[in-house]
Each structure stands twice: as structure tokens, then as C-alpha cells.
Design an enzyme around this catalytic site. Structure first.
Site, short mmCIF file in Angstrom:
data_model
loop_
_atom_site.label_atom_id
_atom_site.label_comp_id
_atom_site.label_asym_id
_atom_site.label_seq_id
_atom_site.Cartn_x
_atom_site.Cartn_y
_atom_site.Cartn_z
N ASP A 143 0.81 -1.23 0.00
CA ASP A 143 0.00 0.00 0.00
C ASP A 143 0.84 1.27 0.00
O ASP A 143 0.32 2.35 -0.30
CB ASP A 143 -0.92 0.02 1.23
CG ASP A 143 -1.95 -1.07 1.18
OD1 ASP A 143 -2.21 -1.60 0.08
OD2 ASP A 143 -2.51 -1.41 2.24
N ARG A 158 -16.47 -0.44 -24.16
CA ARG A 158 -16.97 -0.61 -22.80
C ARG A 158 -16.28 0.34 -21.81
O ARG A 158 -15.17 0.81 -22.06
CB ARG A 158 -16.71 -2.04 -22.31
CG ARG A 158 -17.70 -3.02 -22.85
CD ARG A 158 -17.29 -4.43 -22.50
NE ARG A 158 -18.35 -5.37 -22.88
CZ ARG A 158 -18.16 -6.65 -23.12
NH1 ARG A 158 -16.95 -7.18 -23.03
NH2 ARG A 158 -19.17 -7.42 -23.44
N MET A 182 -5.96 -2.72 -4.69
CA MET A 182 -5.89 -2.63 -3.22
C MET A 182 -5.59 -1.19 -2.78
O MET A 182 -5.10 -0.38 -3.56
CB MET A 182 -4.86 -3.61 -2.68
CG MET A 182 -5.40 -5.03 -2.61
SD MET A 182 -4.25 -6.16 -1.83
CE MET A 182 -5.31 -7.62 -1.65
N GLY A 183 -5.84 -0.95 -1.52
CA GLY A 183 -5.65 0.39 -0.95
C GLY A 183 -6.90 0.76 -0.18
O GLY A 183 -7.83 1.31 -0.74
N ARG A 184 -6.91 0.38 1.11
CA ARG A 184 -8.10 0.63 1.92
C ARG A 184 -8.20 2.09 2.35
O ARG A 184 -9.26 2.67 2.35
CB ARG A 184 -8.07 -0.24 3.19
CG ARG A 184 -8.56 -1.63 2.96
CD ARG A 184 -8.34 -2.46 4.18
NE ARG A 184 -6.89 -2.60 4.44
CZ ARG A 184 -6.37 -3.36 5.36
NH1 ARG A 184 -7.14 -4.06 6.15
NH2 ARG A 184 -5.07 -3.45 5.52
N ARG A 196 -17.80 -3.27 -17.18
CA ARG A 196 -17.28 -4.55 -16.68
C ARG A 196 -16.31 -4.24 -15.55
O ARG A 196 -15.54 -3.28 -15.63
CB ARG A 196 -16.52 -5.31 -17.77
CG ARG A 196 -17.39 -5.86 -18.88
CD ARG A 196 -18.25 -7.03 -18.39
NE ARG A 196 -18.98 -7.65 -19.47
CZ ARG A 196 -20.17 -7.24 -19.94
NH1 ARG A 196 -20.76 -6.19 -19.41
NH2 ARG A 196 -20.76 -7.88 -20.94
O1 F6P Z 1 -2.48 -3.86 3.83
C1 F6P Z 1 -2.18 -4.48 2.62
C2 F6P Z 1 -3.39 -5.00 1.96
O2 F6P Z 1 -2.90 -5.53 0.79
C3 F6P Z 1 -4.54 -4.02 1.70
O3 F6P Z 1 -4.37 -3.19 0.60
C4 F6P Z 1 -5.71 -4.95 1.55
O4 F6P Z 1 -6.92 -4.33 1.83
C5 F6P Z 1 -5.39 -5.99 2.58
O5 F6P Z 1 -3.99 -6.05 2.67
C6 F6P Z 1 -5.95 -7.35 2.28
O6 F6P Z 1 -5.62 -8.16 3.35
P1 F6P Z 1 -5.96 -9.71 3.46
O7 F6P Z 1 -4.83 -10.44 2.82
O8 F6P Z 1 -6.01 -9.95 4.91
O9 F6P Z 1 -7.23 -9.93 2.73
#
Ligand code: F6P
Length: 362
Positions: A141, A176, A183-185, A279
């Protein structure tokens, strides 16, 4: 003759380059300096389990690791010694047991390879039990404060960029709107870098709550110019501005929450407002799996070597970091606390806007 006996672990989510760090630490500390390096299995858990799960690491046992993904030590999201699962659904503080195990094994100190969660545990261990620790920042991240980059990030960006390149051709063929969820919470670094590298038209990141109408207008404008397809990168933690429905969160194991569903949500908003075919591709753990790209192999090697140099100099309580292409260190404490987020004024945001990428806000 061995002058140091140190222990190394990898914590929380894996990232390409973990094995390359382990290899660098062992090749330098054991191969050159003749110290002992012990690896703990599954983060702190290997020291708390009965029997303990520890391995003496040698240059020989670390052969062939530079390019290998995952971690030979294993890792886990569960096993915080300060709130350790008690086996009955609750937690218990086992940090004193960990300190006792470290002493019992004759270990001088810990090298913790991990993200903010792991470094915070390491820092607390040093504060409450006087355990000497050195941190090495890891996460795809790239959201750790105090370092320009964590290793693993660029490998994830590479995967996401390749995905965009592939989506590009099929999007164009079918006219489309293709949405790629990455990822990136809490931080949108992967979405931002991959979006720019992969020629995205729109990027949605957690830090900029998007106005759907701005994305719709971008799609319309492209169509007016004869571009019938659109590429959108959506970070899993992206959010619409107030008034629109939040994406759903799925429970992900006990006590943890998995972000996601954000690209699907945005796709729905778009189809509610425009005549478009959408999509959605969710890249998920493909971003974390596999080996590190050269940048991460090099960074991991530099981090591992610098961590050993810190031990050599007795500079415990620090975390290695990359700053202006130099590997130096900062107090471990500075890695804890708030994640490093994408600021609206960041140079890459400005460059992206300059080439017409829409973020959902002016
Ligand atoms: O913190 C790193 C990360 O890759 C986040 O971007 C993602 O939300 C999370 O880990 C996913 O974690 P897990 O492997 O527990 O699903």
C-alpha cells in the site's frame, strides 16, 4: 565467532520482497559478520507457541530467495502479543511471555519486517518490555509515514499496470467502460501510480471522495471525441461524496473487515446515469502474489543490509527507510500512527490532472 544472535520475523500481509530482505540480512549478518540469525514462523506466533517455531537461518537456507514471492517464515494477521487469541474467542496479553521467550532463547533483539501494525507492536514491545527492535517497512500500500517507498509497492503497481494494459485493448474492442479495482483501503497510492502508468481516464482514491457526475462527464466528453471506451481505476477504499450510497463491506474473518466492492458500486452508479456497458475486474491478491520486480529486490536488499548495520551500531529502536534515494533510519515510533495518504497537492495528482485524468473532484 558469533557476537550477535538476532531474530527476524515477517508480520501481517505479505509483500513481494520479504524473502529478499531475509536473504540480505542473513547473507550479511551470518555470511559476512558471522552472527546468528533466527527466523520466527508466522510473525510473533512462533515464539509464543509450544513448542516454539524457530529456525536458524544460514546463507545456504536462504539460497534462491531473491526473486521468490511470499515469505519463507510465514506470516499472519492474527497474533498480536498484546491481544493474543485465547482459544475461546477472547484475547489475552502475552507480551510478557514473548519477552521471556526472547530472553530464554538468548536472543539479543528483533528485526521486524512489517507494515504499520507490526511496527506498532514492535514499538510497544520496546517500550513496555525493553525489547530491542529494528523495523523494516513493508506494504504494497506504500502508506507508511517516514519512507518514500516501502518494498512491494512497485511490484503491485506493475501487476495493476499490466492488468490495465490488457483491459485497455478489450475495452476498446467492445466500447466498454472497464473498471479495475485495486488494493488500498485508506491510501490510494497503487491506484494513482498504476492509473497514470496504465493510461486510466478516471481514478477513484479513498482520499478524494468522488462526484459520480464528474466521471459521467468524462465518459461523455470522450464519446464526443469518438473515444467510445473508458478505463477507470478504483481503489478498494474509494468513496463517493456525501449523498451517494457507501460501498458494502464484507466481514473478513473474525475481527477484521475487508474493503472492496467499490468498483462494482461505481459501475452501478454509472449505468444508472448513462447508456454504458460496464465490466468490473477485481485484482485482489494477484497484487501481492509472485516475485518482486527489480526495484523491490534492490530496495529489499538495501533495507536488509541497513538493518544489520543499525544492529552493528547498537542503534535499536529505529526503522530503516528510503529518503531521496538514500537508505537511512528514523525512530521506530515515527512509523506508527496515521498512515501516509495521497495529498491533493501531490505532484503526481497534479501531473495526472494536467494530462486529463479525472479524480471525481476539481
Ligand atoms: O495492507 C495491505 C493489503 O494488501 C490491503 O491493501 C488490503 O486491503 C489488505 O492487505 C488485504 O488483506 P488480506 O490479505 O487480509 O485480505
Amino acid at each position: 565467532m558469533s557476537t550477535h544472535r538476532i531474530v527476524i520475523l515477517t508480520g501481517r500481509g505479505d509483500a513481494p520482497g520479504l524473502n529478499a530482505v531475509i536473504r540480505a540480512v542473513v547473507k550479511y549478518a551470518v555470511g559476512q559478520l558471522h552472527w546468528q540469525v533466527v527466523g520466527i514462523e508466522d510473525a510473533f506466533n512462533g515464539l509464543l507457541s509450544e513448542p516454539r517455531r524457530l529456525h536458524d537461518l544460514t546463507p545456504r537456507s536462504c539460497q534462491g530467495l531473491l526473486h521468490r514471492g511470499g515469505t519463507i517464515l510465514g506470516t499472519t494477521n492474527r497474533g498480536n502479543p498484546f491481544s493474543y487469541p485465547d482459544g475461546e474467542g477472547g484475547t489475552v496479553d502475552r507480551s510478557a511471555d514473548l519477552a521471556a521467550a526472547i530472553e530464554d532463547e538468548g536472543l539479543e533483539g528483533l528485526i521486524t519486517i512489517g507494515g504499520d501494525g507490526t511496527q506498532e507492536i514492535a514499538w510497544k514491545l520496546s517500550q513496555s518490555h525493553g525489547i530491542p527492535v529494528i523495523g523494516i517497512p513493508k506494504t504494497i500500500d506504500n502508506d507508511l509515514p517516514s519512507t518514500d517507498f516501502t518494498f512491494g509497492f512497485w511490484s503491485a503497481v506493475e501487476v495493476a499496470t499490466e492488468a490495465l494494459d490488457r483491459l485497455h485493448t478489450t475495452a476498446e474492442a467492445h466500447d466498454r467502460v472497464m473498471l479495475l479495482e485495486v488494493m488500498g483501503r485508506t491510501a490510494g497510492w497503487i491506484a494513482l501510480y498504476a492509473g497514470v502508468a496504465g493510461g486510466a481516464d478516471c481514478i477513484a482514491i479513498p482520499e478524494i471522495h468522488y462526484d459520480v457526475e464528474r466521471f459521467c462527464e468524462k465518459i461523455r466528453a470522450r464519446r464526443r471525441r469518438g473515444r467510445q471506451f473508458t478505463l477507470i481505476v478504483v481503489a478498494e477504499g474509494a468513496r463517493p461524496q456525501e449523498g451517494d450510497q457507501e460501498p458494502t463491506h464484507e466481514p473478513h474473518g473474525k475481527g477484521t473487515v475487508m474493503a472492496g466492492g467499490t468498483a462494482q458500486t461505481l459501475a452501478r452508479y454509472l449505468t444508472e446515469r448513462l447508456e454504458v456497458e460496464t465490466r468490473v475486474t477485481v485484482l485482489g491478491h494477484l497484487q501481492r502474489g509472485g516475485g518482486p520486480i527489480p526495484f523491490d529486490r534492490v530496495l529489499a536488499t538495501r533495507f536488509g543490509v541497513h538493518a544489520v548495520n543499525l544492529v552493528k551500531a547498537g542503534r535499536w529502536g529505529e526503522m530503516v527507510r528510503l529518503h531521496n534515494d538514500e537508505v537511512t533510519s528514523v525512530p521506530l515510533e515515527s512509523a506508527t500512527g496515521m498512515p501516509r495518504l495521497v495529498e491533493d497537492t501531490h505532484g503526481l495528482i497534479r501531473a495526472a490532472r494536467a494530462v486529463g485524468i479525472e479524480f471525481g473532484q476539481p
